[in-house]
Design a protein around this motif. Structure first.
Motif, short mmCIF file in Angstrom:
data_model
loop_
_atom_site.label_atom_id
_atom_site.label_comp_id
_atom_site.label_asym_id
_atom_site.label_seq_id
_atom_site.Cartn_x
_atom_site.Cartn_y
_atom_site.Cartn_z
N ALA A 68 -8.63 -6.37 0.08
CA ALA A 68 -9.36 -5.13 -0.15
C ALA A 68 -9.03 -4.12 0.95
O ALA A 68 -8.60 -4.49 2.04
N LYS A 69 -9.22 -2.86 0.66
CA LYS A 69 -9.01 -1.77 1.62
C LYS A 69 -7.63 -1.87 2.29
O LYS A 69 -7.51 -1.82 3.51
N GLN A 70 -6.63 -2.05 1.49
CA GLN A 70 -5.29 -2.19 2.04
C GLN A 70 -4.93 -0.93 2.82
O GLN A 70 -5.31 0.17 2.45
N PRO A 71 -4.17 -1.09 3.91
CA PRO A 71 -3.86 0.05 4.76
C PRO A 71 -2.86 1.04 4.17
O PRO A 71 -2.70 2.13 4.69
N GLY A 72 -2.19 0.67 3.10
CA GLY A 72 -1.28 1.61 2.44
C GLY A 72 0.18 1.23 2.59
O GLY A 72 0.58 0.48 3.47
N PHE A 73 0.97 1.80 1.69
CA PHE A 73 2.40 1.50 1.65
C PHE A 73 3.06 1.89 2.97
O PHE A 73 2.86 2.97 3.50
N GLY A 74 3.88 0.99 3.49
CA GLY A 74 4.63 1.26 4.70
C GLY A 74 3.86 1.07 6.00
O GLY A 74 4.41 1.26 7.08
#
Length: 120
Positions: free
Chosen positions: A103-109
């Motif tokens: 959950a709440k992944q920090p985002g691509f890259g």
């Protein structure tokens, strides 16, 4: 999360203990002096024997999204997950500058950025 946590606290804590805890908390906050409030919280709310460990259970609930019982006996402490959002919103993730797995992944890259360095 406030309503969810309040509902959990109300459901899991004996009514008389909860009433005494809130009365004591109100009396402490009426002191108005920050140092006196801090000392009163430490002495009157934080011991395991105070109000069945309610203050510690509340702190653990906000950090982990779980309700803990048997606070005074670490070998017998039991936790119960409140719900999915309580896990995701747990303050432990903010304190660790991390995100809850799944959950709440920090985002691509984001993996390309070095982790925050905390001086020890």
């Amino acid at each position: 999360m406030t309503q969810t946590y309040f509902d959990t606290l109300s459901r899991e804590t004996a009514p008389d203990v909860l009433n005494w805890f809130f009365a004591e908390s109100s009396a402490i906050l009426a002191l108005r002096d920050e140092s006196a409030i801090d000392q009163a919280i430490r002495a009157r709310l934080m011991p395991d024997s105070s109000y069945d460990g309610t203050a510690k259970a509340i702190i653990l609930m906000w950090y982990t999204g779980e309700w803990y019982t048997n606070i005074g006996d670490p070998t017998a402490m039991i936790s119960t997950q409140i719900d999915g959002p309580s896990y995701v919103q747990g303050l432990m993730w903010t304190a660790a500058d991390a995100h809850p797995p799944g959950a709440k992944q920090p985002g691509f890259g984001s993996w390309a950025e070095p982790p925050i360095q905390i001086p020890i």
